[in-house]
Design a protein around this motif. Sequence first.
Motif, mmCIF file in Angstrom:
data_model
loop_
_atom_site.group_PDB
_atom_site.id
_atom_site.type_symbol
_atom_site.label_atom_id
_atom_site.label_comp_id
_atom_site.label_asym_id
_atom_site.label_seq_id
_atom_site.Cartn_x
_atom_site.Cartn_y
_atom_site.Cartn_z
ATOM 1 N N UNK A 119 2.067 9.784 -11.181
ATOM 2 C CA UNK A 119 3.020 9.650 -12.278
ATOM 3 C C UNK A 119 4.087 10.749 -12.207
ATOM 4 N N UNK A 120 3.680 11.981 -11.943
ATOM 5 C CA UNK A 120 4.643 13.076 -11.875
ATOM 6 C C UNK A 120 5.555 12.932 -10.657
ATOM 7 N N UNK A 121 5.016 12.351 -9.575
ATOM 8 C CA UNK A 121 5.868 12.088 -8.413
ATOM 9 C C UNK A 121 6.974 11.104 -8.777
ATOM 10 N N UNK A 122 6.623 10.030 -9.500
ATOM 11 C CA UNK A 122 7.628 9.076 -9.958
ATOM 12 C C UNK A 122 8.621 9.752 -10.908
ATOM 13 N N UNK A 136 0.801 -1.215 0.000
ATOM 14 C CA UNK A 136 0.000 0.000 0.000
ATOM 15 C C UNK A 136 0.835 1.267 0.000
ATOM 16 N N UNK A 137 2.064 1.180 -0.514
ATOM 17 C CA UNK A 137 2.894 2.378 -0.611
ATOM 18 C C UNK A 137 2.269 3.377 -1.581
ATOM 19 N N UNK A 138 2.223 4.625 -1.173
ATOM 20 C CA UNK A 138 1.629 5.673 -2.000
ATOM 21 C C UNK A 138 2.559 6.872 -2.053
ATOM 22 N N UNK A 139 2.911 7.295 -3.264
ATOM 23 C CA UNK A 139 3.743 8.475 -3.420
ATOM 24 C C UNK A 139 2.865 9.718 -3.419
ATOM 25 N N UNK A 186 7.583 14.187 -2.829
ATOM 26 C CA UNK A 186 8.723 13.976 -3.720
ATOM 27 C C UNK A 186 9.474 15.278 -3.989
ATOM 28 N N UNK A 187 8.737 16.385 -4.039
ATOM 29 C CA UNK A 187 9.427 17.679 -4.192
ATOM 30 C C UNK A 187 10.292 17.976 -2.975
ATOM 31 N N UNK A 188 9.764 17.656 -1.791
ATOM 32 C CA UNK A 188 10.558 17.874 -0.580
ATOM 33 C C UNK A 188 11.796 16.987 -0.573
ATOM 34 N N UNK A 189 11.646 15.744 -0.968
ATOM 35 C CA UNK A 189 12.795 14.847 -1.036
ATOM 36 C C UNK A 189 13.793 15.328 -2.077
#
Length: 377
Positions: free
Chosen positions: A293-296, A254-257, A262-265
């Motif tokens: 998708x954009x997070x990936x 159940x991992x969710x991006x 992701x911007x913070x990372x």
Amino acid sequence: MSSTRADLDPRDGPRRWGWVFAAIWMFYLLNPLEAGWSKRDTVAGWVAIVATVLFAAIYLGVFLLLRWRRAGTPFRITPSPALGVVAVAVEIALAVTICLAIGQAGTATAVYIAVLSMISLPSLWGWIVAAAVACTTYAATLLVDGWESDRGILFGTLVAALAIWGISQSISRNIEMLSVREENARLALEDERNRFARDLHDILGHSLTVITVKAELAQKLFDVDPTRARAEVTDLERLSRDALADVRRAVEGYRELTLPGELARARIALEAAEIEADLPNSTDEVPSSLRELFAWTIREGVTNVVRHSGARRCTVTLTASSAEIADDGRGALGAGVEGMPVGGHGLLGLRERAAAVGATVVTTTLNPGFSLKVVKA
């Protein structure tokens, strides 16, 4: 633990009782057996009795072969057509012997031969033999002196052949459907394994890259700035815990991006690599269907910038239909057709994710630098 078809004992299930169902229909062989018994004081009578018993035994033996047939194989009793031909030929010879010994009572064997032909021979040859036996037997009732015309034997033989043909076709179709279902399940499992391997690569690839960069930075700072070095080590501990949590969530399914996450990372990773980061302040413009998708895309693009680019500046641009990561580094090596790099697992996984929502991955070598862009038409 569930079992596959290959694990099943062929003696289990409905086939266990196949010979019993066949034995029930032996009732109709009582007529030739009784006719033979009525002539037991003659050689012909005993020939009829022995031939009838042998006929019944071979017929039941065929169904016992069906019982021991490997699970999942087509509805045929024999491993080779020759054995089926032999079984049918012997039964025909015994049927002729019974008719010669006791007369018309022996025609009861015609139905059994038709059934045997349908389950022992390929469908076309089974129908040819069944039709030939039905017509020949009916013609005999018309032509042989002392025999009475019997349309019932013609109808009964053909109907029996049709019934067993329908049953065999149904079983064979069910076996084919089960095989297709198992193949689909196997392919789904393989796809899930590939997806998990791809996601795990993306998670660990990004996290370990950041951890490595920050560890190198902390090592350089120990002598010149112990306070900042301690801060970097603290970040290392947090990042390693976050990576472990990501892996656990991936394993649990159940991992969710999140795009802001992701911007913070990305900001942390770029700062650790001493790359100037130009990142958007808001993600509100991106629709929900494209946020993952954009997070990936950001994760993959920033990871590659930190690992390979040697860049001084990285810019992330988000719109309602695109996400782009551009740098001023050394560019891409080994670009392929239409600007698509040969790439590794990360870009391959990104292309698959993009294709799933109708988007396209576009890579461009800049002067200087490199651009990774995902666009939803």
